[in-house]
Write a protein that holds these residues in place. Structure first.
Motif, PDB file in Angstrom:
ATOM      1  N   MET A   1     -12.197   8.816 -48.884  1.00 30.64           N
ATOM      2  CA  MET A   1     -12.346   7.744 -49.855  1.00 30.64           C
ATOM      3  C   MET A   1     -11.155   7.738 -50.820  1.00 30.64           C
ATOM      4  O   MET A   1     -10.638   8.803 -51.158  1.00 30.64           O
ATOM      5  CB  MET A   1     -13.655   7.931 -50.639  1.00 30.64           C
ATOM      6  CG  MET A   1     -14.897   7.654 -49.813  1.00 30.64           C
ATOM      7  SD  MET A   1     -14.985   5.891 -49.341  1.00 30.64           S
ATOM      8  CE  MET A   1     -16.510   5.895 -48.415  1.00 30.64           C
ATOM      9  N   PRO A   2     -10.735   6.545 -51.275  1.00 34.98           N
ATOM     10  CA  PRO A   2      -9.584   6.481 -52.183  1.00 34.98           C
ATOM     11  C   PRO A   2      -9.811   7.231 -53.489  1.00 34.98           C
ATOM     12  O   PRO A   2     -10.926   7.291 -54.009  1.00 34.98           O
ATOM     13  CB  PRO A   2      -9.438   4.980 -52.435  1.00 34.98           C
ATOM     14  CG  PRO A   2     -10.116   4.316 -51.294  1.00 34.98           C
ATOM     15  CD  PRO A   2     -11.235   5.229 -50.894  1.00 34.98           C
ATOM     16  N   ARG A  20     -13.217   8.949 -57.685  1.00 33.09           N
ATOM     17  CA  ARG A  20     -13.254   8.923 -56.217  1.00 33.09           C
ATOM     18  C   ARG A  20     -14.629   8.441 -55.788  1.00 33.09           C
ATOM     19  O   ARG A  20     -15.640   9.112 -56.055  1.00 33.09           O
ATOM     20  CB  ARG A  20     -12.988  10.306 -55.627  1.00 33.09           C
ATOM     21  CG  ARG A  20     -13.112  10.334 -54.086  1.00 33.09           C
ATOM     22  CD  ARG A  20     -13.261  11.724 -53.506  1.00 33.09           C
ATOM     23  NE  ARG A  20     -12.020  12.470 -53.590  1.00 33.09           N
ATOM     24  CZ  ARG A  20     -11.905  13.671 -54.168  1.00 33.09           C
ATOM     25  NH1 ARG A  20     -12.960  14.220 -54.754  1.00 33.09           N
ATOM     26  NH2 ARG A  20     -10.745  14.284 -54.189  1.00 33.09           N
ATOM     27  N   ASP A  21     -14.697   7.251 -55.196  1.00 32.21           N
ATOM     28  CA  ASP A  21     -15.928   6.756 -54.590  1.00 32.21           C
ATOM     29  C   ASP A  21     -17.126   6.868 -55.537  1.00 32.21           C
ATOM     30  O   ASP A  21     -18.161   7.429 -55.187  1.00 32.21           O
ATOM     31  CB  ASP A  21     -16.215   7.527 -53.294  1.00 32.21           C
ATOM     32  CG  ASP A  21     -17.327   6.867 -52.483  1.00 32.21           C
ATOM     33  OD1 ASP A  21     -17.500   5.643 -52.590  1.00 32.21           O
ATOM     34  OD2 ASP A  21     -18.042   7.591 -51.759  1.00 32.21           O
ATOM     35  N   ASP A  73      -4.335   7.842 -54.265  1.00 29.63           N
ATOM     36  CA  ASP A  73      -4.058   6.666 -53.439  1.00 29.63           C
ATOM     37  C   ASP A  73      -3.397   5.541 -54.228  1.00 29.63           C
ATOM     38  O   ASP A  73      -2.670   4.735 -53.640  1.00 29.63           O
ATOM     39  CB  ASP A  73      -5.354   6.158 -52.806  1.00 29.63           C
ATOM     40  CG  ASP A  73      -5.871   7.114 -51.747  1.00 29.63           C
ATOM     41  OD1 ASP A  73      -5.345   7.075 -50.629  1.00 29.63           O
ATOM     42  OD2 ASP A  73      -6.771   7.903 -52.051  1.00 29.63           O
ATOM     43  N   TRP A 305     -10.140   1.155 -58.553  1.00 30.69           N
ATOM     44  CA  TRP A 305     -10.708   1.590 -57.270  1.00 30.69           C
ATOM     45  C   TRP A 305     -11.365   0.418 -56.546  1.00 30.69           C
ATOM     46  O   TRP A 305     -11.152   0.211 -55.335  1.00 30.69           O
ATOM     47  CB  TRP A 305     -11.731   2.701 -57.516  1.00 30.69           C
ATOM     48  CG  TRP A 305     -12.302   3.315 -56.279  1.00 30.69           C
ATOM     49  CD1 TRP A 305     -11.817   4.386 -55.588  1.00 30.69           C
ATOM     50  CD2 TRP A 305     -13.484   2.888 -55.571  1.00 30.69           C
ATOM     51  NE1 TRP A 305     -12.611   4.658 -54.487  1.00 30.69           N
ATOM     52  CE2 TRP A 305     -13.639   3.755 -54.464  1.00 30.69           C
ATOM     53  CE3 TRP A 305     -14.407   1.881 -55.769  1.00 30.69           C
ATOM     54  CZ2 TRP A 305     -14.688   3.629 -53.567  1.00 30.69           C
ATOM     55  CZ3 TRP A 305     -15.461   1.731 -54.860  1.00 30.69           C
ATOM     56  CH2 TRP A 305     -15.587   2.606 -53.780  1.00 30.69           C
ATOM     57  N   GLU A 306     -12.158  -0.370 -57.295  1.00 28.00           N
ATOM     58  CA  GLU A 306     -12.808  -1.547 -56.701  1.00 28.00           C
ATOM     59  C   GLU A 306     -11.761  -2.529 -56.174  1.00 28.00           C
ATOM     60  O   GLU A 306     -11.897  -3.070 -55.065  1.00 28.00           O
ATOM     61  CB  GLU A 306     -13.687  -2.247 -57.754  1.00 28.00           C
ATOM     62  CG  GLU A 306     -14.855  -1.413 -58.262  1.00 28.00           C
ATOM     63  CD  GLU A 306     -16.057  -1.470 -57.342  1.00 28.00           C
ATOM     64  OE1 GLU A 306     -15.925  -1.958 -56.198  1.00 28.00           O
ATOM     65  OE2 GLU A 306     -17.137  -1.019 -57.763  1.00 28.00           O
ATOM     66  N   CYS A 309      -9.931  -1.067 -53.030  1.00 26.24           N
ATOM     67  CA  CYS A 309     -10.772  -1.088 -51.835  1.00 26.24           C
ATOM     68  C   CYS A 309     -10.948  -2.502 -51.283  1.00 26.24           C
ATOM     69  O   CYS A 309     -11.247  -2.670 -50.086  1.00 26.24           O
ATOM     70  CB  CYS A 309     -12.134  -0.477 -52.138  1.00 26.24           C
ATOM     71  SG  CYS A 309     -12.099   1.313 -52.405  1.00 26.24           S
ATOM     72  N   SER A 310     -10.776  -3.523 -52.120  1.00 29.32           N
ATOM     73  CA  SER A 310     -10.901  -4.909 -51.659  1.00 29.32           C
ATOM     74  C   SER A 310      -9.550  -5.500 -51.264  1.00 29.32           C
ATOM     75  O   SER A 310      -9.446  -6.696 -50.981  1.00 29.32           O
ATOM     76  CB  SER A 310     -11.548  -5.775 -52.740  1.00 29.32           C
ATOM     77  OG  SER A 310     -10.696  -5.916 -53.860  1.00 29.32           O
ATOM     78  N   TRP A 334     -14.222  -7.864 -55.040  1.00 25.89           N
ATOM     79  CA  TRP A 334     -15.003  -6.713 -54.590  1.00 25.89           C
ATOM     80  C   TRP A 334     -16.513  -6.955 -54.652  1.00 25.89           C
ATOM     81  O   TRP A 334     -17.301  -6.084 -54.319  1.00 25.89           O
ATOM     82  CB  TRP A 334     -14.654  -5.469 -55.407  1.00 25.89           C
ATOM     83  CG  TRP A 334     -14.805  -5.643 -56.895  1.00 25.89           C
ATOM     84  CD1 TRP A 334     -15.884  -5.329 -57.662  1.00 25.89           C
ATOM     85  CD2 TRP A 334     -13.833  -6.183 -57.797  1.00 25.89           C
ATOM     86  NE1 TRP A 334     -15.664  -5.640 -58.976  1.00 25.89           N
ATOM     87  CE2 TRP A 334     -14.392  -6.161 -59.085  1.00 25.89           C
ATOM     88  CE3 TRP A 334     -12.531  -6.673 -57.636  1.00 25.89           C
ATOM     89  CZ2 TRP A 334     -13.705  -6.600 -60.227  1.00 25.89           C
ATOM     90  CZ3 TRP A 334     -11.849  -7.120 -58.753  1.00 25.89           C
ATOM     91  CH2 TRP A 334     -12.432  -7.096 -60.019  1.00 25.89           C
TER      92      TRP A 334
END
Length: 337
Positions: A1-2, A20-21, A73, A305-306, A309-310, A334
């Protein structure tokens, strides 16, 4: 996970967080505290951030047990809104770290970071959001990939109103002027009539501030009221205004949750008043303590992070800052609910 590091410095707090996640691995912060009776000037605040940011980055990495080259990341930073000089001082470091560690960069909207942090910490699903801080006052709800603003202040923010009255009373800025007003308000026994300024779904605080400054000047010395009474009266008035417009937004949206975010959201009296309203509606209040309500780096990391991830990143040429970055300008890629 990032794994994402977030750098926040839009006002008087410099914060670094790593997530993280959905797990907050570290969240360190340092606050610039000016002398009693004074606010924080952009130049002095920016210098404070420059003096502390490198040490805070090291602390955050150590606490999270993260190697920036092999584990991180991306690097997220506050793009706005906020005070210009502090924002830029932190963005410069974020750009440098992204280049040094060869990581993507993400510019985050400060207001949305508060909301995403609140959703993470409280597990709120689709609440009406009351965002109350020193620089912002908004009632917000999500719809069709945007956080829509239902109402807001038409002049100064509620936190700014409280902070400026604290200066009138020469209260300490440590840990914050709003906190010290809250403590005095708990001892107040007499309600002093103040203007009640709700205008549709919007609110106004500048007239209330001017009025209570006059009352303080004329009535305190005469012994007609105490500083505790004035703090109590100010809180009761402005918080009642905020609860009113929040309830109307909840009725419009059919919402069963209200999420309070921003530094003023730590105030226990505001949480209690909102709780009483929510209970009458069969709704719940999602509130946080000072770890996550007050500006912090983890909220920038979580929003980053959101976004990451999108599929969102920020090009280096677009990594400028803006003091005015509207909540509803951001496409919420997201969320699909």
């Amino acid at each position: 996970m990032p794994v994402v590091i977030g750098l926040e410095g839009s006002a008087n707090k410099i914060g670094i967080g790593i997530v993280r996640d959905g797990r907050i691995l570290s969240n360190v912060r340092h606050t610039y505290v000016p002398p009693p009776g004074h606010g924080f000037l952009p130049r002095d605040t920016a210098k404070h951030h420059r003096d502390h940011i490198v040490d805070l980055v090291r602390r955050a990495l150590t606490e999270a047990d993260v190697d920036p080259v092999t584990d991180l990341d991306c690097v997220a930073f506050t793009k706005g809104p906020g005070m210009g000089a502090p924002l830029v001082s932190v963005a410069v470091v974020a750009r440098a770290l992204a280049l040094l560690w060869e990581k993507p960069l993400i510019g985050v909207n400060h207001c949305i970071a508060h909301i995403e942090m609140g959703r993470l910490v409280t597990s709120a699903r689709n609440p009406v959001v009351l965002y109350v801080s020193g620089g912002n006052t908004q009632v917000i709800a999500y719809s069709h990939r945007r956080y829509r603003i239902f109402g807001e202040t038409i002049d100064i923010a509620v936190g700014n109103c409280l902070d400026r009255f604290a200066r009138v009373l020469k209260l300490s800025n440590d840990p914050s002027p709003g906190y010290n007003i809250e403590q005095l308000a708990k001892k107040g026994t007499k309600y002093v009539e103040l203007p009640y300024a709700v205008k549709g779904m919007d609110v106004s605080f500048s007239g209330i501030l001017s009025h209570i400054e006059t009352v303080a000047r004329d009535q305190l010395a005469a012994g007609n009221c105490t500083a505790e009474d004035l703090c109590f009266s100010l809180q009761e008035t402005v918080f009642a205004m905020l609860v009113e417009v929040t309830e109307r937004a909840m009725a419009h949206c059919g919402a069963s949750e209200v999420l309070i975010v921003g530094g003023v959201g730590c105030n226990e009296r505001l949480q209690k008043m909102m709780g009483a309203m929510a209970e009458e509606r069969g709704a719940t209040v999602c509130a946080m303590d000072e770890r996550y309500c007050i500006d912090n780096g983890a909220m920038i990391a979580q929003a980053g992070w959101e976004m990451f991830c999108s599929g969102q990143t920020t090009d280096m040429t677009d990594s400028w800052c803006t003091q005015r970055f509207r909540t509803d300008e951001v496409e919420v890629t997201w969320r699909d609910d």
